[in-house]
Design a protein around this motif. Structure first.
Motif, PDB file in Angstrom:
ATOM      1  N   LEU A 163       0.802  -1.216   0.000  1.00  0.00           N
ATOM      2  CA  LEU A 163       0.000   0.000   0.000  1.00  0.00           C
ATOM      3  C   LEU A 163       0.839   1.271   0.000  1.00  0.00           C
ATOM      4  O   LEU A 163       0.336   2.352  -0.315  1.00  0.00           O
ATOM      5  CB  LEU A 163      -0.935  -0.023   1.219  1.00  0.00           C
ATOM      6  N   ALA A 164       2.107   1.146   0.285  1.00  0.00           N
ATOM      7  CA  ALA A 164       2.984   2.326   0.307  1.00  0.00           C
ATOM      8  C   ALA A 164       2.991   3.017  -1.058  1.00  0.00           C
ATOM      9  O   ALA A 164       3.159   2.376  -2.093  1.00  0.00           O
ATOM     10  CB  ALA A 164       4.399   1.906   0.689  1.00  0.00           C
ATOM     11  N   GLY A 165       2.779   4.327  -1.058  1.00  0.00           N
ATOM     12  CA  GLY A 165       2.829   5.110  -2.289  1.00  0.00           C
ATOM     13  C   GLY A 165       1.552   5.129  -3.095  1.00  0.00           C
ATOM     14  O   GLY A 165       1.505   5.758  -4.162  1.00  0.00           O
ATOM     15  N   GLN A 166       0.500   4.486  -2.607  1.00  0.00           N
ATOM     16  CA  GLN A 166      -0.765   4.468  -3.339  1.00  0.00           C
ATOM     17  C   GLN A 166      -1.579   5.728  -3.052  1.00  0.00           C
ATOM     18  O   GLN A 166      -1.393   6.392  -2.030  1.00  0.00           O
ATOM     19  CB  GLN A 166      -1.582   3.224  -2.960  1.00  0.00           C
ATOM     20  N   ASP A 167      -2.508   6.032  -3.968  1.00  0.00           N
ATOM     21  CA  ASP A 167      -3.409   7.169  -3.777  1.00  0.00           C
ATOM     22  C   ASP A 167      -4.765   6.750  -3.222  1.00  0.00           C
ATOM     23  O   ASP A 167      -5.435   7.540  -2.545  1.00  0.00           O
ATOM     24  CB  ASP A 167      -3.629   7.907  -5.103  1.00  0.00           C
ATOM     25  N   ALA A 168      -5.195   5.533  -3.544  1.00  0.00           N
ATOM     26  CA  ALA A 168      -6.498   5.064  -3.092  1.00  0.00           C
ATOM     27  C   ALA A 168      -6.530   3.544  -3.126  1.00  0.00           C
ATOM     28  O   ALA A 168      -5.712   2.903  -3.801  1.00  0.00           O
ATOM     29  CB  ALA A 168      -7.618   5.634  -3.963  1.00  0.00           C
ATOM     30  N   VAL A 169      -7.495   2.995  -2.387  1.00  0.00           N
ATOM     31  CA  VAL A 169      -7.657   1.550  -2.250  1.00  0.00           C
ATOM     32  C   VAL A 169      -9.022   1.142  -2.798  1.00  0.00           C
ATOM     33  O   VAL A 169     -10.026   1.834  -2.576  1.00  0.00           O
ATOM     34  CB  VAL A 169      -7.580   1.134  -0.765  1.00  0.00           C
ATOM     35  N   LEU A 170      -9.047   0.032  -3.503  1.00  0.00           N
ATOM     36  CA  LEU A 170     -10.302  -0.590  -3.905  1.00  0.00           C
ATOM     37  C   LEU A 170     -10.269  -2.036  -3.418  1.00  0.00           C
ATOM     38  O   LEU A 170      -9.264  -2.725  -3.592  1.00  0.00           O
ATOM     39  CB  LEU A 170     -10.469  -0.574  -5.426  1.00  0.00           C
ATOM     40  N   THR A 171     -11.353  -2.483  -2.805  1.00  0.00           N
ATOM     41  CA  THR A 171     -11.381  -3.861  -2.378  1.00  0.00           C
ATOM     42  C   THR A 171     -12.651  -4.555  -2.848  1.00  0.00           C
ATOM     43  O   THR A 171     -13.762  -4.060  -2.646  1.00  0.00           O
ATOM     44  CB  THR A 171     -11.238  -4.010  -0.850  1.00  0.00           C
ATOM     45  N   ALA A 172     -12.437  -5.699  -3.491  1.00  0.00           N
ATOM     46  CA  ALA A 172     -13.537  -6.566  -3.936  1.00  0.00           C
ATOM     47  C   ALA A 172     -13.367  -7.944  -3.305  1.00  0.00           C
ATOM     48  O   ALA A 172     -13.682  -8.959  -3.917  1.00  0.00           O
ATOM     49  CB  ALA A 172     -13.559  -6.660  -5.461  1.00  0.00           C
ATOM     50  N   LEU A 173     -12.847  -7.964  -2.088  1.00  0.00           N
ATOM     51  CA  LEU A 173     -12.668  -9.226  -1.384  1.00  0.00           C
ATOM     52  C   LEU A 173     -14.015  -9.866  -1.094  1.00  0.00           C
ATOM     53  O   LEU A 173     -15.011  -9.171  -0.863  1.00  0.00           O
ATOM     54  CB  LEU A 173     -11.917  -8.986  -0.072  1.00  0.00           C
ATOM     55  N   GLY A 174     -14.029 -11.185  -1.103  1.00  0.00           N
ATOM     56  CA  GLY A 174     -15.257 -11.903  -0.803  1.00  0.00           C
ATOM     57  C   GLY A 174     -14.973 -13.103   0.062  1.00  0.00           C
ATOM     58  O   GLY A 174     -13.829 -13.371   0.439  1.00  0.00           O
ATOM     59  N   THR A 175     -16.028 -13.822   0.399  1.00  0.00           N
ATOM     60  CA  THR A 175     -15.901 -15.045   1.179  1.00  0.00           C
ATOM     61  C   THR A 175     -16.090 -16.245   0.266  1.00  0.00           C
ATOM     62  O   THR A 175     -16.751 -16.157  -0.765  1.00  0.00           O
ATOM     63  CB  THR A 175     -16.937 -15.089   2.307  1.00  0.00           C
ATOM     64  N   GLU A 176     -15.489 -17.363   0.643  1.00  0.00           N
ATOM     65  CA  GLU A 176     -15.503 -18.532  -0.222  1.00  0.00           C
ATOM     66  C   GLU A 176     -16.622 -19.517   0.108  1.00  0.00           C
ATOM     67  O   GLU A 176     -16.809 -20.493  -0.603  1.00  0.00           O
ATOM     68  CB  GLU A 176     -14.149 -19.251  -0.145  1.00  0.00           C
ATOM     69  N   SER A 177     -17.348 -19.288   1.182  1.00  0.00           N
ATOM     70  CA  SER A 177     -18.437 -20.182   1.545  1.00  0.00           C
ATOM     71  C   SER A 177     -19.490 -19.398   2.301  1.00  0.00           C
ATOM     72  O   SER A 177     -19.308 -18.214   2.602  1.00  0.00           O
ATOM     73  CB  SER A 177     -17.923 -21.343   2.396  1.00  0.00           C
ATOM     74  N   LEU A 178     -20.602 -20.051   2.629  1.00  0.00           N
ATOM     75  CA  LEU A 178     -21.673 -19.416   3.380  1.00  0.00           C
ATOM     76  C   LEU A 178     -21.436 -19.490   4.886  1.00  0.00           C
ATOM     77  O   LEU A 178     -22.205 -18.925   5.655  1.00  0.00           O
ATOM     78  CB  LEU A 178     -23.019 -20.065   3.037  1.00  0.00           C
TER      79      LEU A 178
END
Length: 204
Positions: free
Chosen positions: A61-76
């Motif tokens: 993350l060093a030097g970035q301007d912004a973060v986008l996250t599309a993390l999800g879960t693998e099960s219910l």
């Protein structure tokens, strides 16, 4: 703009990567398995790491301007993965001085899906929704400029740009939205500094 994308190998994450590159951003894709990311471009840097490892996340993350996250879960089943991931991401944002983040959640996270079908969906997805809710609560408690996307059922159709937004609840008579349109909304919010500290329901 320099953007780091978590969950970049997922279907929505790959749409974020593709569209960010098309918009001439410098993209860092943070992934566990780089073989799952088929995209290649001179503007794309692929970083292999573990989102639950604070040192890995800090370095990426060093030097970035912004973060986008599309993390999800693998099960219910409930895992707490999203909440634990956001702890590391928020910590790294503080270290690097990054304040802007876009987060892909899911409609139902605020128990906002109407009708019997909405109640059923929220029951079936109660564990992933709980994890998203806890991650979003972390964003709200942190001193960051977040935008949360709450899409309805995700589809793999093309980018249309023809989708509806709802600051409260979800759009009327809404059922689904293409992943490409979710990526379009979230990237646009980051680029234009819109929907800051807002959670937006999305549907076609």
């Amino acid at each position: 703009m320099k953007l780091i994308i978590f969950g970049a190998t997922g279907q929505t994450g790959q749409e974020l990567v593709k569209q960010a590159i098309a918009h001439d951003h410098d993209v860092t894709a943070f992934v566990r398995n780089p073989d799952k990311l088929a995209l290649q471009d001179e503007r794309l840097r692929v970083v292999t790491g573990d989102v639950l490892n604070q040192e890995d996340v800090n370095a990426a993350l060093a030097g970035q301007d912004a973060v986008l996250t599309a993390l999800g879960t693998e099960s219910l089943a409930y895992s707490g993965f999203l909440e634990r991931s956001l702890v590391r991401i928020i910590n790294a944002m503080k270290v690097s001085g990054v304040t802007r983040i876009g987060y892909v959640a899911s409609a139902g996270v605020d128990k906002e899906l109407p009708g019997a079908q909405g109640l059923l969906a929220q029951q079936i997805l109660k564990n992933p929704l709980r994890d998203h809710r806890q991650a979003i609560d972390l964003l709200k408690q942190a001193d960051v400029d977040y935008t949360v996307a709450r899409p309805l059922r995700l589809m793999n159709g093309p980018l249309t740009g023809m989708y509806r937004q709802a600051a409260d609840g979800v759009p009327d008579q809404a059922k689904q939205i293409n992943r490409a349109d979710v990526a379009h909304f979230l990237l646009g919010a980051i680029e234009q500094d819109e929907s800051i500290r807002e959670s937006v329901g999305l549907a076609e």
